[in-house]
Write a protein that holds these residues in place. Sequence first.
Motif, short mmCIF file in Angstrom:
data_model
loop_
_atom_site.label_atom_id
_atom_site.label_comp_id
_atom_site.label_asym_id
_atom_site.label_seq_id
_atom_site.Cartn_x
_atom_site.Cartn_y
_atom_site.Cartn_z
N SER A 67 0.83 -1.21 0.00
CA SER A 67 0.00 0.00 0.00
C SER A 67 0.87 1.27 0.00
CB SER A 67 -0.92 -0.01 1.22
OG SER A 67 -1.71 1.15 1.25
N LYS A 68 1.87 1.29 0.85
CA LYS A 68 2.78 2.45 0.91
C LYS A 68 3.55 2.61 -0.40
CE LYS A 68 3.43 2.17 5.88
NZ LYS A 68 4.36 1.80 6.96
N TRP A 69 4.03 1.50 -0.94
CA TRP A 69 4.79 1.54 -2.19
C TRP A 69 3.91 2.03 -3.34
CZ3 TRP A 69 4.00 -1.18 -6.72
CH2 TRP A 69 5.00 -1.03 -7.69
N MET A 70 2.68 1.53 -3.41
CA MET A 70 1.77 1.93 -4.49
C MET A 70 1.50 3.44 -4.45
SD MET A 70 -1.04 -1.13 -4.42
CE MET A 70 -1.69 -1.14 -6.10
N GLU A 71 1.40 3.97 -3.26
CA GLU A 71 1.16 5.40 -3.11
C GLU A 71 2.39 6.23 -3.48
OE1 GLU A 71 0.13 8.39 0.52
OE2 GLU A 71 -0.92 6.47 0.49
N ALA A 72 3.56 5.69 -3.21
CA ALA A 72 4.80 6.45 -3.39
C ALA A 72 5.44 6.32 -4.77
CB ALA A 72 5.82 6.03 -2.32
N THR A 73 5.28 5.19 -5.43
CA THR A 73 6.02 4.96 -6.68
C THR A 73 5.65 5.98 -7.76
OG1 THR A 73 6.63 3.36 -8.37
CG2 THR A 73 4.37 3.23 -7.55
N PRO A 74 6.64 6.53 -8.42
CA PRO A 74 6.37 7.47 -9.50
C PRO A 74 6.14 6.78 -10.85
CG PRO A 74 8.72 7.30 -9.18
CD PRO A 74 8.08 6.44 -8.12
N ASP A 75 6.40 5.49 -10.90
CA ASP A 75 6.41 4.78 -12.19
C ASP A 75 5.09 4.13 -12.57
OD1 ASP A 75 9.08 5.50 -12.56
OD2 ASP A 75 9.76 3.79 -11.37
N PHE A 76 4.18 4.01 -11.62
CA PHE A 76 2.91 3.33 -11.88
C PHE A 76 1.78 4.14 -11.26
CE2 PHE A 76 6.20 0.10 -11.49
CZ PHE A 76 6.11 -0.54 -12.72
N THR A 77 0.63 4.08 -11.92
CA THR A 77 -0.58 4.69 -11.37
C THR A 77 -1.58 3.57 -11.16
OG1 THR A 77 -0.16 6.72 -12.59
CG2 THR A 77 -2.41 6.37 -11.79
N PHE A 78 -2.10 3.47 -9.96
CA PHE A 78 -3.02 2.39 -9.61
C PHE A 78 -4.42 2.96 -9.45
CE2 PHE A 78 1.20 1.12 -8.23
CZ PHE A 78 1.32 -0.10 -8.87
N ILE A 79 -5.36 2.39 -10.20
CA ILE A 79 -6.73 2.85 -10.22
C ILE A 79 -7.61 1.84 -9.47
CG2 ILE A 79 -8.71 3.48 -11.67
CD1 ILE A 79 -6.28 5.32 -12.06
N PHE A 80 -8.35 2.34 -8.49
CA PHE A 80 -9.33 1.54 -7.78
C PHE A 80 -10.68 2.18 -8.04
CE2 PHE A 80 -5.36 1.03 -5.53
CZ PHE A 80 -5.29 -0.32 -5.32
N ASP A 81 -11.45 1.58 -8.94
CA ASP A 81 -12.73 2.18 -9.30
C ASP A 81 -13.89 1.42 -8.66
OD1 ASP A 81 -12.96 -0.11 -10.82
OD2 ASP A 81 -12.89 0.91 -12.75
N ILE A 82 -15.09 1.81 -9.03
CA ILE A 82 -16.30 1.20 -8.47
C ILE A 82 -16.36 -0.29 -8.77
CG2 ILE A 82 -17.79 1.71 -10.44
CD1 ILE A 82 -18.84 2.15 -6.81
N THR A 83 -15.80 -0.72 -9.89
CA THR A 83 -15.79 -2.14 -10.23
C THR A 83 -15.06 -2.94 -9.16
OG1 THR A 83 -15.83 -1.63 -12.59
CG2 THR A 83 -15.09 -3.83 -11.98
#
Length: 162
Positions: A67-83
């Motif tokens: 969770s911390k890495w996903m928030e901090a990494t500049p190389d990836f964007t993680f999308i959590f949508d309604i699905t």
Amino acid sequence: MKKSLLLLFVLTSVTAFSQVNYDTISLKTDEECREANKYALHAADYLLTNPYNKDDVKRLKSVQFISKWMEATPDFTFIFDITVSEKVVKGNEDLLGYYMAGMTKFCLENVEKSKNDAVVMVSTIKMLLAYCENPKNNLTMPPALQKLSDANKKGELIKALE
């Protein structure tokens, strides 16, 4: 003698890597985040290859680090949508950690494909389904995820996600 030393080195390296203290890994700079990619993948692999145990401290630490890495990494964007909230994790909030592990693993192992949010989501869901469908992993699927599992078995996963 050389074989014995090599074996000792490999075993020592594997043991040291498997005992990662995620609390000591800094994610303050872009370079630190990139260096931490291997630890994020390690955490994801741990989650996706070990049976679910609510009381497993290593599981909890792995999810927290991802969770911390996903928030901090500049190389990836993680999308959590309604699905994700309505069709994947609804009814079992522990699934979110496994979903994040799947996203992390997929993106780190498929950097070019990681730019396509739809591909990431479908691939992650398939990874999560494979994990949950294995009874040895002790993770029960809520009804919404079970519907996706049924659709996936029929080759209709994308349609079920619409």
